[in-house]
Design an enzyme around this catalytic site. Structure first.
Site, PDB file in Angstrom:
ATOM      1  N   HIS A 187      85.711  13.604  -5.316  1.00 41.37           N
ATOM      2  CA  HIS A 187      85.547  12.407  -6.136  1.00 41.37           C
ATOM      3  C   HIS A 187      86.881  11.773  -6.536  1.00 41.37           C
ATOM      4  O   HIS A 187      86.947  10.569  -6.772  1.00 41.37           O
ATOM      5  CB  HIS A 187      84.745  12.748  -7.392  1.00 41.37           C
ATOM      6  CG  HIS A 187      84.400  11.547  -8.217  1.00 41.37           C
ATOM      7  ND1 HIS A 187      83.620  10.516  -7.741  1.00 41.37           N
ATOM      8  CD2 HIS A 187      84.744  11.199  -9.489  1.00 41.37           C
ATOM      9  CE1 HIS A 187      83.488   9.594  -8.674  1.00 41.37           C
ATOM     10  NE2 HIS A 187      84.168   9.976  -9.740  1.00 41.37           N
ATOM     11  N   ILE A 188      87.941  12.559  -6.638  1.00 45.62           N
ATOM     12  CA  ILE A 188      89.230  12.006  -7.069  1.00 45.62           C
ATOM     13  C   ILE A 188      90.132  11.822  -5.848  1.00 45.62           C
ATOM     14  O   ILE A 188      91.287  12.239  -5.818  1.00 45.62           O
ATOM     15  CB  ILE A 188      89.881  12.877  -8.160  1.00 45.62           C
ATOM     16  CG1 ILE A 188      89.872  14.362  -7.788  1.00 45.62           C
ATOM     17  CG2 ILE A 188      89.166  12.681  -9.475  1.00 45.62           C
ATOM     18  CD1 ILE A 188      90.514  15.248  -8.856  1.00 45.62           C
TER      19      ILE A 188
END
Length: 288
Positions: free
Chosen positions: A267-268
């Site tokens: 997600h990052i």
């Protein structure tokens, strides 16, 4: 530097400020800060790059502040004038005087910032919650934007996984995972976040109580109304929803979109795979 943020207990504000500035050192590029008054309060904005370059508005993920762009700004600022606000109502050094109650309030806030900075039009890039905000602005004010980059936008394209939704909705509990463990859970395998960023998130986890509108999935018609050229980047190990499902829906309904899955990213992805993300963003924004 802005006045102290009312969402952080007074005794923790200096601790947060020091942690924030430590992450800003990771930008490794000269930057300036400015406070902009809006109808909802004072917005703290970090800038870097030449004003002669095309503007690029950077909208960060929830709870991480504009400091999160530490792995991206050095390269992006070579070609763009970067404008990175701390989202009002969230962590960072913006301070909210009137609560953000709906999507329209966020649009009004961003338009007021752009008008204050005399930006008739700007590129925009949003990560997670910032991606949801970027889509929100593109749906309602396409004339304010040139091209749009979405990095794993929160909700927006697909519903949150149940566990993620429950974690986001529930209050922070004493037995919550550490900041480092949470970051690693949201990333792909073997990601090692810098200690400065871990310490910032640790202060947030212990003290911060933001007040923000919960992100929702946009309707088919809303996505179809997006006219701005759009780039969607998603990690193959995305945690908040099935990445292929989200990409498929974006391709089906957003008219002028390019999309790509970044391998070995979660997600990052802008922190996990900065070289890959930066190169794709620059190529897209500079293309005719």
């Amino acid at each position: 530097m802005a006045e102290k943020n009312q969402f952080i207990p007074r005794e923790a504000q200096e601790e947060y400020l020091q942690a924030y500035l430590n992450v800003m050192k990771l930008w490794k590029v000269e930057y300036q800060s400015l406070e902009v008054e809006t109808s909802f309060g004072t917005t703290h904005i970090n800038f870097c790059g030449s004003k002669d370059n095309p503007p690029l508005l950077l909208l960060h993920a929830a709870s991480v502040s504009s400091a999160e762009w530490y792995a991206n700004v050095k390269e992006l600022s070579k070609d763009f004038y970067l404008i990175a606000p701390d989202t009002i109502g969230d962590c960072g050094w913006s301070r909210c005087h009137a609560e953000m109650e709906n999507r329209d309030h966020y649009n009004q806030w961003l338009v007021e910032i752009m008008d204050h900075l005399h930006l008739e039009k700007s590129h925009i890039m949003g990560h997670s919650y910032g991606g949801w905000l970027a889509l929100n602005l593109a749906i309602s004010h396409p004339e304010k934007l040139d091209k749009m980059v979405l990095l794993a936008p929160a909700a927006s394209l697909a519903p949150f996984n149940l566990i993620i939704k429950m974690a986001l909705k529930m209050p922070r509990l004493p037995l919550m995972p550490s900041a480092e463990k949470t970051l690693k859970m949201m990333a792909a395998k073997d990601f090692e976040p810098p200690i400065e960023f871990v310490e910032l998130m640790d202060v947030v986890n212990r003290h911060f109580k933001p007040k923000m509108v919960f992100p929702t999935v946009y309707s088919d018609q809303e996505l179809q109304n997006i006219k701005n050229p759009t780039l969607l980047l998603m990690g193959d190990q995305e945690k908040i929803y099935p990445p292929l499902k989200a990409v498929k829906r974006a391709r089906k309904f957003i008219p002028n979109i390019k999309s790509e899955i970044i391998i070995d990213a979660g997600h990052i992805l802008n922190m996990e795979k900065p070289e890959e993300v930066n190169s794709r963003v620059i190529k897209f924004l500079k293309s005719e």
